[in-house]
Design an enzyme around this catalytic site. Structure first.
Site, short mmCIF file in Angstrom:
data_model
loop_
_atom_site.label_atom_id
_atom_site.label_comp_id
_atom_site.label_asym_id
_atom_site.label_seq_id
_atom_site.Cartn_x
_atom_site.Cartn_y
_atom_site.Cartn_z
N CYS A 2 13.93 12.54 -9.79
CA CYS A 2 14.24 13.79 -10.48
C CYS A 2 14.85 13.55 -11.85
O CYS A 2 15.45 12.49 -12.10
CB CYS A 2 15.25 14.58 -9.67
SG CYS A 2 14.76 14.83 -7.98
N ARG A 27 9.37 10.05 -15.38
CA ARG A 27 10.07 9.72 -14.13
C ARG A 27 9.29 10.19 -12.91
O ARG A 27 9.61 9.80 -11.79
CB ARG A 27 11.46 10.38 -14.13
CG ARG A 27 12.36 9.86 -15.20
CD ARG A 27 13.60 10.72 -15.36
NE ARG A 27 14.50 10.64 -14.23
CZ ARG A 27 15.43 9.72 -14.08
NH1 ARG A 27 15.57 8.79 -14.99
NH2 ARG A 27 16.23 9.71 -13.03
N TRP A 74 11.41 15.50 -7.97
CA TRP A 74 10.52 14.58 -7.27
C TRP A 74 10.98 14.65 -5.82
O TRP A 74 12.03 14.13 -5.46
CB TRP A 74 10.68 13.18 -7.86
CG TRP A 74 9.60 12.25 -7.44
CD1 TRP A 74 8.31 12.25 -7.89
CD2 TRP A 74 9.70 11.17 -6.51
NE1 TRP A 74 7.61 11.24 -7.29
CE2 TRP A 74 8.42 10.57 -6.45
CE3 TRP A 74 10.71 10.66 -5.73
CZ2 TRP A 74 8.15 9.48 -5.62
CZ3 TRP A 74 10.45 9.58 -4.91
CH2 TRP A 74 9.18 9.00 -4.86
N ASN A 100 20.12 15.15 -8.94
CA ASN A 100 19.22 14.00 -8.79
C ASN A 100 19.90 13.05 -7.82
O ASN A 100 21.03 12.65 -8.05
CB ASN A 100 19.02 13.35 -10.16
CG ASN A 100 18.32 12.00 -10.06
OD1 ASN A 100 17.65 11.71 -9.07
ND2 ASN A 100 18.47 11.19 -11.09
N GLY A 101 19.21 12.71 -6.74
CA GLY A 101 19.79 11.80 -5.76
C GLY A 101 19.64 12.36 -4.36
O GLY A 101 18.75 13.19 -4.12
N GLU A 481 -1.46 -11.08 -2.56
CA GLU A 481 -0.81 -10.14 -3.46
C GLU A 481 -0.48 -10.80 -4.81
O GLU A 481 -0.67 -10.21 -5.87
CB GLU A 481 0.45 -9.56 -2.79
CG GLU A 481 1.28 -8.63 -3.65
CD GLU A 481 0.55 -7.41 -4.18
OE1 GLU A 481 -0.58 -7.13 -3.74
OE2 GLU A 481 1.10 -6.75 -5.08
N LYS A 485 -1.98 -9.49 -8.39
CA LYS A 485 -1.15 -9.12 -9.55
C LYS A 485 -1.64 -9.84 -10.79
O LYS A 485 -1.78 -9.26 -11.85
CB LYS A 485 0.33 -9.50 -9.33
CG LYS A 485 1.15 -8.64 -8.43
CD LYS A 485 1.39 -7.24 -8.91
CE LYS A 485 0.32 -6.28 -8.54
NZ LYS A 485 0.29 -5.60 -7.32
N GLU A 488 -5.27 -8.58 -12.00
CA GLU A 488 -5.42 -7.21 -12.49
C GLU A 488 -4.78 -6.98 -13.86
O GLU A 488 -5.26 -6.15 -14.62
CB GLU A 488 -4.95 -6.17 -11.47
CG GLU A 488 -3.48 -6.16 -11.17
CD GLU A 488 -3.10 -5.15 -10.08
OE1 GLU A 488 -3.77 -4.12 -9.94
OE2 GLU A 488 -2.11 -5.40 -9.38
N HIS A 504 -12.71 -26.29 3.68
CA HIS A 504 -14.00 -25.86 4.22
C HIS A 504 -14.91 -25.34 3.11
O HIS A 504 -15.86 -24.60 3.39
CB HIS A 504 -13.78 -24.82 5.32
CG HIS A 504 -13.01 -25.37 6.49
ND1 HIS A 504 -13.56 -26.24 7.39
CD2 HIS A 504 -11.71 -25.24 6.85
CE1 HIS A 504 -12.65 -26.61 8.28
NE2 HIS A 504 -11.50 -26.01 7.95
N LYS A 603 -4.21 4.50 -11.55
CA LYS A 603 -3.04 4.40 -10.66
C LYS A 603 -3.34 4.97 -9.28
O LYS A 603 -2.92 4.43 -8.28
CB LYS A 603 -1.85 5.13 -11.30
CG LYS A 603 -0.57 5.03 -10.50
CD LYS A 603 -0.02 3.61 -10.50
CE LYS A 603 1.18 3.43 -9.60
NZ LYS A 603 1.35 2.02 -9.21
C1 F6R Z 1 -2.59 -2.91 -7.25
C2 F6R Z 1 -2.50 -1.55 -6.75
C3 F6R Z 1 -3.58 -1.06 -5.88
C4 F6R Z 1 -3.07 -0.02 -4.87
C5 F6R Z 1 -4.25 0.62 -4.11
C6 F6R Z 1 -3.75 1.59 -3.06
O1 F6R Z 1 -1.47 -3.27 -8.00
O2 F6R Z 1 -1.59 -0.83 -7.06
O3 F6R Z 1 -4.25 -2.11 -5.23
O4 F6R Z 1 -2.20 -0.65 -3.99
O5 F6R Z 1 -5.09 1.27 -5.00
O6 F6R Z 1 -3.05 2.63 -3.65
P1 F6R Z 1 -2.06 3.52 -2.81
O7 F6R Z 1 -0.95 2.64 -2.36
O8 F6R Z 1 -1.62 4.59 -3.74
O9 F6R Z 1 -2.84 4.04 -1.63
#
Ligand code: F6R
Length: 608
Positions: A2, A27, A74, A100-101, A481, A485, A488, A504, A603
């Site tokens: 928030c 935010r 939020w 907020n909180g 993971e 990172k 990407e 293998h 995102k």
């Molecule tokens: C990578 C990343 C994506 C998400 C994936 C699922 O850094 O962020 O691989 O993890 O698109 O997204 P959510 O978690 O929003 O279902």
């Protein structure tokens, strides 16, 4: 999370507040509202949705007045809706509050107020505050606020105003950010500096427990015992863009650094006064758990990687086999979900199309659906039977960091709670693991304090075309993971392998100076990892190991070592991912790439 803005001065408060709220959009929020003192009354406009909805409502129905508070919400308690939006007010609409909180003891306060005859209209934790201020208000707003602070527990930044104190604005800070902007005969309160930069660059930073009492053009700041505090005005010389990132160069870097707080919030706010986990939005009973014969964890991308660690935790603690799968595969496969299945879906956004499709399909087959998500009121949260919210706060950077670590911690908490209910662990083991998890924020902070070592180390990787990641057991999930990172955001080709699988086939790709990040946090697999590191080194690889502090053997089989603080095998992966996030971030930024918005990615993936 928030955002709060408040104003007292000679300008039109609604304009200043709307403008300020627009600077806090980064935010994340799902609704917005404003309260302004006008002609003897407090007028309130608040709406679910974007700020534009509030602005439209203010354009149609303007409010004059020079004192007001505003909020972008939020959601945490209660879904996004007009009525749950802030400001909240008492029954007579004479007190207005933005917050907020989280008020941790709101349920108990609410019950007492209801017994006293107070009617609540929202589902929020915040609404207890205006009712309490109203209860204590006897003509002195500051006295009333201090009385309320004695009653509430939790984290809060508050903006408070009262109809009968038309010249006063009160701001309180405890564990949620708040600053005061100092203008010429005017004051601003805000969750963050960008909200006020258009009007002033002079600010007071509020510390925990402080209360600012602004009366006309006078301000007094008190500590929690109501002693007057002398403060220096800080002059801001950053621009707005930099300020919304809190001084960090990009959101990803900021979010990496927010992990200690996100993990702390996710854990601590779920512990009751006996230190036991209390899963408020999970209603599944011991009997229902005992009836489940299969557990699935399904998700996409980073969330799927968190699910791999969740599988390990559930199997270890609950002693039931877990099937983990990628949502886009699972939905079209022969998945055997039925009415005895528990399907756990992990999703930061709560809107990912493939994960949502698995939810609907599994529900139709009678399965119980538990989701782990970061966004209250998201489609996945709404359609699930039970929800566990990660309290990471909004994640803006496309590459997920704080959502991932809070997802792991959430899955661990679910596993711990369910295991205790099913008697598959005893109280002693439960407490030992939980205590260790509670140390994670501090240990992550130690890693972040040493980030310059990683920055220096990755200089050799920036020009590389390929980087490999190796791990065994739970570290294999982690290596996936780490590799994701890197690729990407740096566009360096990278792959992760179960270390024993390399010989293998893939070992053919290892040649002189090929970087291989080897994760070796699991004691019972350490010797095996050592053999795998030797195998790749013998073929010329440059091995960077990630291991626990105190492990000296690892130095003999690697070129460089990144140490994480000493911890059990169970929680070590939550620590080991942090250096890999930092590595990806540093490489991307050294290459001059857009860290927060990597090419071709979105995102939230709401299409199949
Ligand atoms: C990578 C990343 C994506 C998400 C994936 C699922 O850094 O962020 O691989 O993890 O698109 O997204 P959510 O978690 O929003 O279902």
């Amino acid at each position: 999370m928030c955002g709060i803005v408040g104003y007292i001065g000679n300008r039109k408060a609604s304009d200043v507040i709307s403008e300020g709220l627009s600077k806090l959009e980064y935010r994340g929020y799902d609704s917005a509202g404003i309260a302004v003192y006008n002609n003897g009354n407090i007028e309130i406009r608040k709406h679910k949705g974007r700020l534009a909805v509030l602005e439209e409502s203010l354009a149609k129905n303007p409010i004059d007045g020079n004192l007001g508070i505003g909020h972008t919400r939020w959601a945490t308690h209660g879904e996004p809706s007009d009525v749950n939006s802030h400001p909240h007010f008492n029954e007579e609409k004479t007190i207005a509050v933005v917050h907020n909180g989280i008020i941790e003891n709101y349920a108990e306060l609410k019950e007492k107020l209801i017994n006293d005859g107070v009617t609540f209209i929202s589902k929020t934790d915040t609404e207890v505050i205006p009712h309490l201020v109203s209860k204590f208000y006897k003509g002195n707003l500051l006295d009333a606020v201090y009385n309320v602070l004695d009653e509430i527990r939790g984290a809060y930044a508050l903006g408070i105003m009262a109809k009968d104190s038309p010249n006063e604005l009160i701001a309180v800070r405890k564990d949620s950010p708040l600053i005061i902007g100092v203008g010429d005969g005017e004051y601003f309160i805000a969750s963050d500096i960008p909200a006020i930069l258009k009007y002033t660059r002079d600010v007071y930073f509020m510390e925990n427990g402080e209360v600012a009492h602004i009366e006309g053009n006078n301000i007094k700041i008190y500590d929690e015992k109501r002693n007057l505090v002398e403060k220096d005005v800080f002059h801001v010389n950053w621009d707005i863009e930099a300020a919304s990132k809190g001084g960090f160069d990009c959101f990803m870097n900021k979010e990496i650094h927010e992990q200690p707080q996100g993990i702390k919030d996710t854990i601590e706010r779920r512990l009751d006064s006996n230190g036991k986990i209390h899963l408020d939005d999970i209603k599944i009973t011991r009997e229902e758990l005992n009836n489940i014969n299969r557990i699935y964890i399904v998700a996409c991308g980073t969330a799927y990687h968190a699910g791999m660690l969740g599988k390990y935790a559930i199997e270890k603690l609950m002693k039931v086999p877990v099937i983990t799968d990628i949502a886009s595969e699972f939905r079209y496969g022969q998945n055997f979900v039925d009415d005895k299945s528990l399907v756990i879906l992990v999703s930061q956004s709560g809107e990912t199309a493939d994960t949502l499709a698995v939810l609907r399909d599994s529900k139709a087959k009678g399965a119980r659906i538990l989701s782990v998500t970061n966004v209250v009121g998201s489609s996945i949260a709404r359609e699930s039977d039970d929800v566990f919210y990660t309290w990471a706060g909004p994640e803006i950077a496309v590459a997920s960091t704080k959502a991932y670590t809070t997802q792991i911690v959430s899955l661990y908490m679910i596993a711990l709670d369910f295991a205790l209910k099913m008697d598959t662990i005893d109280e002693k083991e439960y407490k030992k693991i939980l205590d260790e998890m509670r140390e994670l924020p501090e240990k992550i902070q130690q890693i972040l304090n040493n980030k310059d070592y990683i920055k220096d180390l990755v200089k050799d990787l920036v020009a590389k075309e390929h980087v490999f990641y190796l791990g065994r057991g739970i570290d294999y999930g982690l290596s996936l993971e780490g590799s994701l990172k890197l690729k990407e955001i740096s566009y360096i080709h990278s792959e992760a392998f179960a270390a024993g699988e390399l010989k293998h086939g893939t070992i053919a790709l290892i040649e002189k100076d090929t970087p291989v990040i080897s994760i070796a946090t699991q004691s019972y697999l350490f010797e095996k990892m050592v053999s795998n590191m030797e195998e790749v080194r013998a073929r010329g690889a440059n091995v960077i190991a990630i291991a626990k502090e105190g492990n000296k053997v690892v130095e003999k089989v690697s070129d460089k070592v990144i140490y994480i603080p000493e911890s059990s095998d169970f929680v070590a992966p939550v620590l080991a991912i942090v250096p890999m996030q930092l590595m990806a971030y540093y490489i991307s930024s050294m290459k001059g790439l857009d860290v927060d918005k990597p090419r071709n990615l979105a995102k939230s993936v709401t299409v199949e």
